[in-house]
Scaffold this active site. Structure first.
Site, PDB file in Angstrom:
ATOM      1  CE1 TYR A   1      30.155  41.631  -9.253  1.00 47.72           C
ATOM      2  CE2 TYR A   1      27.904  41.913 -10.345  1.00 47.72           C
ATOM      3  CZ  TYR A   1      28.295  41.635  -9.438  1.00 47.72           C
ATOM      4  OH  TYR A   1      28.283  41.960  -8.031  1.00 47.72           O
TER       5      TYR A   1
ATOM      6  CB  ALA B   1      24.058  43.766 -15.445  1.00 45.98           C
TER       7      ALA B   1
ATOM      8  CD  GLN C   1      26.082  36.504 -14.934  1.00 45.29           C
ATOM      9  OE1 GLN C   1      26.188  36.137 -13.242  1.00 45.29           O
ATOM     10  NE2 GLN C   1      25.065  37.972 -15.084  1.00 45.29           N
TER      11      GLN C   1
ATOM     12  CG  HIS D   1      27.458  39.836 -14.549  1.00 45.70           C
ATOM     13  ND1 HIS D   1      26.764  40.568 -14.819  1.00 45.70           N
ATOM     14  CD2 HIS D   1      27.423  39.168 -13.042  1.00 45.70           C
ATOM     15  CE1 HIS D   1      25.594  40.577 -13.427  1.00 45.70           C
ATOM     16  NE2 HIS D   1      26.605  39.755 -12.701  1.00 45.70           N
TER      17      HIS D   1
HETATM   18  C1  LIG Z   1      20.850  36.323  -4.015  1.00 46.59           C
HETATM   19  C2  LIG Z   1      20.462  37.082  -5.259  1.00 46.59           C
HETATM   20  C3  LIG Z   1      21.717  36.905  -6.218  1.00 46.59           C
HETATM   21  C4  LIG Z   1      23.064  37.536  -7.084  1.00 46.59           C
HETATM   22  N1  LIG Z   1      23.687  37.495  -7.998  1.00 46.59           N
HETATM   23  C5  LIG Z   1      24.175  37.001  -9.134  1.00 46.59           C
HETATM   24  C6  LIG Z   1      24.551  36.773 -10.124  1.00 46.59           C
HETATM   25  O1  LIG Z   1      25.535  36.270  -9.607  1.00 46.59           O
HETATM   26  N2  LIG Z   1      24.909  37.842 -11.210  1.00 46.59           N
HETATM   27  C7  LIG Z   1      23.762  38.505 -11.922  1.00 46.59           C
HETATM   28  O2  LIG Z   1      23.988  38.832 -13.036  1.00 46.59           O
HETATM   29  N3  LIG Z   1      22.024  38.802 -10.967  1.00 46.59           N
HETATM   30  C8  LIG Z   1      22.592  38.713  -9.742  1.00 46.59           C
HETATM   31  N4  LIG Z   1      21.761  38.737  -8.635  1.00 46.59           N
HETATM   32  C9  LIG Z   1      20.615  39.577  -9.575  1.00 46.59           C
HETATM   33  C10 LIG Z   1      19.520  38.428  -9.705  1.00 46.59           C
HETATM   34  O3  LIG Z   1      20.058  38.244 -11.380  1.00 46.59           O
HETATM   35  C11 LIG Z   1      18.229  39.264 -10.653  1.00 46.59           C
HETATM   36  O4  LIG Z   1      18.960  39.917 -11.927  1.00 46.59           O
HETATM   37  C12 LIG Z   1      17.995  40.336  -9.789  1.00 46.59           C
HETATM   38  O5  LIG Z   1      17.540  39.842  -8.525  1.00 46.59           O
HETATM   39  C13 LIG Z   1      16.235  40.708  -9.978  1.00 46.59           C
HETATM   40  O6  LIG Z   1      15.703  40.426 -10.574  1.00 46.59           O
HETATM   41  P1  LIG Z   1      13.891  39.586  -9.412  1.00 46.59           P
HETATM   42  O7  LIG Z   1      13.428  40.261  -9.285  1.00 46.59           O
HETATM   43  O8  LIG Z   1      13.650  38.352  -9.705  1.00 46.59           O
HETATM   44  O9  LIG Z   1      15.068  39.085  -7.894  1.00 46.59           O
HETATM   45  C14 LIG Z   1      21.411  38.077  -7.697  1.00 46.59           C
HETATM   46  C15 LIG Z   1      19.746  38.226  -6.851  1.00 46.59           C
HETATM   47  C16 LIG Z   1      20.257  37.925  -5.562  1.00 46.59           C
HETATM   48  C17 LIG Z   1      18.464  37.957  -5.173  1.00 46.59           C
END
Ligand SMILES: Cc1cc2nc3c(=O)[nH]c(=O)nc-3n(C[C@H](O)[C@H](O)[C@H](O)COP(=O)(O)O)c2cc1C
Ligand code: SF4
Length: 481
Positions: A179, A176, A106, A174
């Site tokens: 950012y 979304a 990413q 990225h």
């Molecule tokens: C601890 C944590 C770190 C995350 N870091 C990123 C990231 O670096 N880049 C990103 O696009 N989304 C990040 N997300 C969002 C997740 O990729 C995901 O889209 C979001 O948590 C929804 O999915 P879930 O309900 O399965 O957790 C992060 C989420 C969590 C919980």
């Protein structure tokens, strides 16, 4: 238990133009401070990613990987900003490939959403599409010049080339969750009056130029996907902000991006991170935030407000009310959709929160759509893929809780793991300060020590231990000889 994956749509291969994935489950991006302060990678990161590959996901989309140190969210995230970073990523990708799992990097730049500047960025103002500070932390920023925009675009192109040289299976932009690319796309944030602001076409220019630059540098045969917030909801929880992009805006942006050479979309939501809908939770983990948020307080100028909001119970209520207004509304709509899909009560209202938006995007493009947001129950995942809401799903927190979700449960015909993720968001709020892992002690029968042992397991083996082992083996050999 028999393997019932045969004929299951979850286990049907996904084909993008330049990428084949063995099943429809992607590990969604999850950032943790696993790397060295200077942005070089570690064995810990390799251990972490390998866990998910071993657990059966078809592809891993990496955490946030800065294309340049000025675009870091926090220190201790491995970057892809120079040639000397390539060997680390090559090694990581090779480990993940051993499990027939694809690895997508990413490529990211924080813009004004720079949570902890770190010593290298401490005395520089973050760059953005705008001069207006971010509404959550109050991080100060300034609008980029045309020359700076060109430079950042070239960083993305070079990072994509490095990802390819490292053997990665593709890259994700990225774009979304608030950012830098979102800061240009969003009508709620972008207030420029030049060629990069104003109309939708102008706001999309930065993203389109990055895609074109990546295509120019790496060619057409390297997988490129785009993580987009289908709807900005930029007025949540801060109701005084503008609404931002609608679904209609995002559909048009996706159509332009497809023409420019994007191979798949990864559909998320929200114009900042975290956002009430991403990652969605039934309530906000105040107690954890009161302990860990202090790390971020100095980043912005809303220090006192945020300290009080998380520290004092009476203000927790106010913040909670603002934070969960949209969550409640969206949960009601989602519950209605689940009913129409014939889901049982073991599918909670917050699962698959973005599927309706993903379906609209999918209807208007001709490339695969991956949907993120709350997925955990195999029945729902199967249903949304079968019914054409999306082609695959990406999962973050339920995989942090159960890295073996696919192999141990889904492949054996089970909808849910024994101890499912509770969507409490304690992992997220801990990650600012502590190692990434599941921090819901109720999942460990209240045994705090067991929970911590699990969180810390990712630190073993360390490369030092490996070297140590090699050295002692050498010593044994010398004694035997
Ligand atoms: C601890 C944590 C770190 C995350 N870091 C990123 C990231 O670096 N880049 C990103 O696009 N989304 C990040 N997300 C969002 C997740 O990729 C995901 O889209 C979001 O948590 C929804 O999915 P879930 O309900 O399965 O957790 C992060 C989420 C969590 C919980
Ligand atoms: S802390 Fe554990 S249970 Fe809570 S959201 Fe994170 S992974 Fe799920």
């Amino acid at each position: 238990m028999t393997n019932t994956s045969h004929g299951d749509v979850i286990f049907r291969q996904l084909e993008c133009r330049n990428l084949k994935v063995k099943n429809r489950i992607f590990r969604s991006n999850v950032s943790g401070k696993f790397d060295n302060y200077d942005g070089s990678g570690t064995q810990t990161r390799i251990n972490w990613e390998t866990k998910f590959a071993r657990g059966g996901v078809g592809a891993i989309v990496s955490s946030y990987v800065p294309v340049h140190r000025s675009g870091r969210i926090m220190p201790n995230y491995a970057t892809l900003e120079s040639e000397d970073r390539i060997p680390f990523w090559r090694r990581l990708v090779a480990e993940v490939h051993k499990y027939d799992c694809r690895y997508i990097l990413q490529l990211s730049h924080s813009g004004r959403q720079r949570d902890q500047a770190g010593v290298e960025n401490q005395f520089s103002t973050a760059v953005s599409s705008t001069n207006s500070k971010d509404p959550f932390h109050g991080i100060l920023c300034r609008a980029m010049s045309a020359q700076e925009i060109k430079e950042v675009i070239s960083w993305f192109g070079q990072a994509a080339r490095r990802a390819r040289e490292a053997g990665a299976d593709g890259v994700e932009l990225h774009a979304a969750n608030g950012y830098l690319i979102t800061q240009f796309l969003s009508s709620g944030i972008n207030d420029r009056t030049d060629d990069y602001g104003g109309s939708l076409e102008n706001r999309a220019r930065f993203a389109l130029e990055i895609v074109k630059e990546i295509r120019r540098v790496v060619g057409r045969d390297f997988h490129l996907q785009f993580k987009i917030s289908a709807v900005d909801h930029n007025d949540a929880p801060f109701f005084y902000e503008k609404k931002g992009n609608s679904l209609r805006d995002s559909i048009q942006i996706c159509q332009w991006l497809e023409q420019a050479g994007v191979d798949a979309f990864h559909v998320s939501t929200g114009s900042m991170f975290p956002h009430p809908l991403n990652p969605v939770a039934p309530s906000f983990p105040y107690a954890t935030a009161a302990r860990t948020y202090e790390t971020m307080l100095s980043s912005g100028v809303l220090t006192l407000r945020n300290y009080a909001l998380f520290r004092y119970r009476i203000l927790n209520g106010l913040f909670g009310w603002l934070w969960s207004r949209l969550v409640k509304k969206k949960a009601r709509q989602n519950a209605e959709l689940h009913k129409q899909l014939g889901m049982g009560s073991d599918v909670t209202d917050l699962e698959g929160l973005n599927v309706a938006e993903a379906r609209e995007i999918r209807r208007n493009v001709n490339i695969p759509v991956i949907c993120t947001g709350g997925f955990q129950n195999a029945s729902l995942i199967r249903k949304v893929i079968d019914e054409g809401f999306c082609d695959a799903v990406s999962i973050a927190r339920p995989l942090i809780a159960n890295t073996d979700l696919v192999n141990t449960y889904f492949a054996k015909g089970r909808d849910l793991p024994d101890r499912p993720c509770t969507h409490c968001n304690k992992c997220l709020v801990n990650a600012i300060e502590n190692p990434l892992g599941c921090y819901d002690v109720s999942r460990f029968d209240g045994d705090y020590q067991r929970m911590i042992t699990e969180v810390m397991s990712v630190f073993h083996p360390t490369s030092f231990e490996e070297q140590d082992e090699a050295a002692s083996l050498e010593e044994v050999r010398r004694h035997v000889a």
